[in-house]
Design a protein around this motif. Structure first.
Motif, PDB file in Angstrom:
ATOM      1  N   GLY A  35       0.837  -1.238   0.157  1.00 52.22           N
ATOM      2  CA  GLY A  35       0.079   0.136   0.040  1.00 52.22           C
ATOM      3  C   GLY A  35       0.900   1.398   0.157  1.00 52.22           C
ATOM      4  N   PRO A  36       0.185   2.492  -0.400  1.00 51.35           N
ATOM      5  CA  PRO A  36       1.152   3.587  -0.604  1.00 51.35           C
ATOM      6  C   PRO A  36       1.777   4.291   0.805  1.00 51.35           C
ATOM      7  N   ASN A  37       2.565   5.131   0.950  1.00 54.66           N
ATOM      8  CA  ASN A  37       3.060   5.755   1.990  1.00 54.66           C
ATOM      9  C   ASN A  37       1.942   6.068   2.865  1.00 54.66           C
ATOM     10  N   GLY A  38       1.978   6.004   4.135  1.00 58.00           N
ATOM     11  CA  GLY A  38       1.158   6.329   5.252  1.00 58.00           C
ATOM     12  C   GLY A  38      -0.252   5.481   5.141  1.00 58.00           C
ATOM     13  N   ALA A  39      -0.333   4.712   4.355  1.00 59.72           N
ATOM     14  CA  ALA A  39      -1.506   3.573   4.409  1.00 59.72           C
ATOM     15  C   ALA A  39      -1.976   3.025   5.739  1.00 59.72           C
ATOM     16  N   VAL A 222      -3.860  -5.461   0.733  1.00 57.59           N
ATOM     17  CA  VAL A 222      -3.539  -3.974   0.078  1.00 57.59           C
ATOM     18  C   VAL A 222      -4.239  -2.931   0.882  1.00 57.59           C
ATOM     19  N   PHE A 223      -3.568  -2.190   1.694  1.00 55.52           N
ATOM     20  CA  PHE A 223      -4.009  -1.074   2.606  1.00 55.52           C
ATOM     21  C   PHE A 223      -3.933   0.319   1.539  1.00 55.52           C
ATOM     22  N   ASP A 224      -5.031   1.136   1.966  1.00 52.56           N
ATOM     23  CA  ASP A 224      -4.795   2.226   1.397  1.00 52.56           C
ATOM     24  C   ASP A 224      -5.877   3.409   2.281  1.00 52.56           C
ATOM     25  N   ASN A 240      -6.558  -6.289 -10.010  1.00 51.85           N
ATOM     26  CA  ASN A 240      -7.719  -5.466  -9.101  1.00 51.85           C
ATOM     27  C   ASN A 240      -7.668  -3.896  -9.346  1.00 51.85           C
ATOM     28  N   PRO A 241      -8.764  -3.653 -10.102  1.00 55.97           N
ATOM     29  CA  PRO A 241      -8.967  -2.091 -10.270  1.00 55.97           C
ATOM     30  C   PRO A 241      -8.795  -1.315  -9.254  1.00 55.97           C
ATOM     31  N   ALA A 242      -9.189  -1.566  -8.195  1.00 58.37           N
ATOM     32  CA  ALA A 242      -9.084  -0.717  -6.685  1.00 58.37           C
ATOM     33  C   ALA A 242      -7.579  -0.510  -6.435  1.00 58.37           C
ATOM     34  N   VAL A 243      -6.871  -1.793  -6.617  1.00 64.26           N
ATOM     35  CA  VAL A 243      -5.264  -1.805  -6.190  1.00 64.26           C
ATOM     36  C   VAL A 243      -4.749  -0.635  -7.115  1.00 64.26           C
ATOM     37  N   ILE A 244      -5.167  -1.113  -8.643  1.00 68.25           N
ATOM     38  CA  ILE A 244      -4.414   0.030  -9.548  1.00 68.25           C
ATOM     39  C   ILE A 244      -4.592   1.564  -9.062  1.00 68.25           C
ATOM     40  N   GLU A 245      -5.832   1.698  -8.893  1.00 69.19           N
ATOM     41  CA  GLU A 245      -6.274   3.093  -8.682  1.00 69.19           C
ATOM     42  C   GLU A 245      -5.637   3.418  -7.318  1.00 69.19           C
ATOM     43  N   ALA A 246      -5.308   2.739  -6.426  1.00 70.85           N
ATOM     44  CA  ALA A 246      -4.675   3.232  -5.205  1.00 70.85           C
ATOM     45  C   ALA A 246      -3.073   3.763  -5.518  1.00 70.85           C
ATOM     46  N   TYR A 247      -2.690   2.953  -6.498  1.00 69.87           N
ATOM     47  CA  TYR A 247      -1.229   3.204  -6.788  1.00 69.87           C
ATOM     48  C   TYR A 247      -0.869   4.325  -7.640  1.00 69.87           C
ATOM     49  N   ILE A 248      -1.868   4.390  -8.868  1.00 70.02           N
ATOM     50  CA  ILE A 248      -1.708   5.292  -9.767  1.00 70.02           C
ATOM     51  C   ILE A 248      -2.749   6.226 -10.009  1.00 70.02           C
ATOM     52  N   GLY A 249      -3.711   6.139  -8.980  1.00 73.90           N
ATOM     53  CA  GLY A 249      -4.900   6.866  -9.325  1.00 73.90           C
ATOM     54  C   GLY A 249      -4.563   8.523  -9.161  1.00 73.90           C
ATOM     55  N   LYS A 250      -3.699   8.722  -8.362  1.00 77.34           N
ATOM     56  CA  LYS A 250      -3.164  10.374  -8.371  1.00 77.34           C
ATOM     57  C   LYS A 250      -2.810  10.745  -9.673  1.00 77.34           C
TER      58      LYS A 250
END
Ligand SMILES: Nc1ncnc2c1ncn2[C@@H]1O[C@H](COP(=O)(O)OP(=O)(O)OP(=O)(O)O)[C@@H](O)[C@H]1O
Ligand SMILES: [Mg+2]
Length: 262
Positions: A35-39, A222-224, A240-250
């Motif tokens: 999961g991203p930093n601070g997750a 995966v944490f977000d 998993n779309p939610a995972v991809i979103e969490a990593y590259i969504g921004k």
């Protein structure tokens, strides 16, 4: 299941670092936490090891509820860890650093050792022998008398793992064991983790290197933003779309704004 976590939450003032996370880990698994930093990944480990008490929820380990127990009690039950920022006694030898991991496990304990009671002589021998076995397991034999602070970064990480392993935990928690390592060192750590599992220890590892976790783990959560957004087999996680979103969504949001501006 070795570990059964139900709805644990940790708040720091107004910030919810871990929000209602439930998760189960089977005995013998290598379980990845990404999961991203601070997750909230490290905070999650801090609750499992008793550094923080969850505000809500339960942590079942074997047949006990361990939420809120003091760190030394949790460690006695068989959970040990390494830290994201290496915590070795840099002015002490590799052997001494590994031996530290045995305190709390031995019968005589710290006071008898300090008072030099007779039974502690035998115990000292046992602690040294156990430490040497583990130093060999992590591939650091020959380095016993080196100062921890003089070792390469990768070797310091191995010593940390040895210190966590010397008490023969049932569950080992690794917080970013390959951070700052090159590809070869990372491969060696992957082999070491497989060997540790082969010896019967269940492993949960936090990692930023997604390729490494996907190749190594049986399951991945995966944490977000403090929430668990996925928990599945590696091949499912990477699509998993939610995972991809969490990593590259921004990144995508930014592009969309740029398009809109043009
Ligand atoms: N002791 C604390 N007091 C206040 N806030 C904290 C504390 N510990 C963690 N946090 C906050 O909780 C959130 C989760 O932090 P945590 O360290 O668990 O994230 P992480 O997933 O391990 O991130 P990283 O990948 O950067 O290590 C962050 O917003 C962090 O600033
Ligand atoms: Mg962390």
């Amino acid at each position: 299941m070795l570990l059964k976590i139900k709805g644990i939450t940790k708040r720091f003032g107004g910030l919810i670092a871990v929000n209602q996370v439930s998760l189960q880990v089977a005995e013998g698994e290598i379980f990845g936490l990404i999961g991203p930093n601070g997750a909230g990944k490290t905070t999650f480990f801090n609750m499992l090891t008793g550094i923080y008490s969850p505000n809500e929820g339960q942590i079942g380990f074997e047949d006990r509820q361990i939420q809120g127990l003091k760190p030394y009690r949790i460690s006695k039950l068989g959970i040990s860890r390494t830290f994201q920022n290496i915590r070795l006694l840099k002015e002490e030898t590799v052997l001494e650093n590994v031996k530290v991991g045995m305190f709390g496990k031995t019968r005589t304990g710290l006071w008898s050792a300090i008072l030099g009671l007779r039974s502690s002589k035998k115990e000292e021998k046992f602690v040294t022998e156990e430490s040497q076995k583990i130093i060999e397991l992590v591939g650091m034999n020959g380095y016993e008398m080196e100062m921890a602070g003089s070792l390469s970064y990768g070797n310091q990480r191995r010593v940390e793992i040895a210190r966590a392993l010397v008490s023969r935990p049932k569950l080992l928690l690794l917080d970013e064991p390959t951070a700052g390592m090159n590809a070869d060192e990372t491969k060696e750590i992957v082999q070491l983790i497989r060997k540790i599992r082969g010896n019967g220890t269940t492993v949960i590892l936090i990692e930023h290197n997604v390729g490494m976790v996907v190749g190594l783990c049986d399951r991945i959560a995966v944490f977000d933003h403090g929430e668990k957004i996925a928990d599945d087999k590696p091949e499912e996680i990477i699509s998993n779309p939610a995972v991809i979103e969490a990593y590259i969504g921004k990144e995508d949001d930014k592009k969309e704004t740029e398009y809109a501006a043009n």
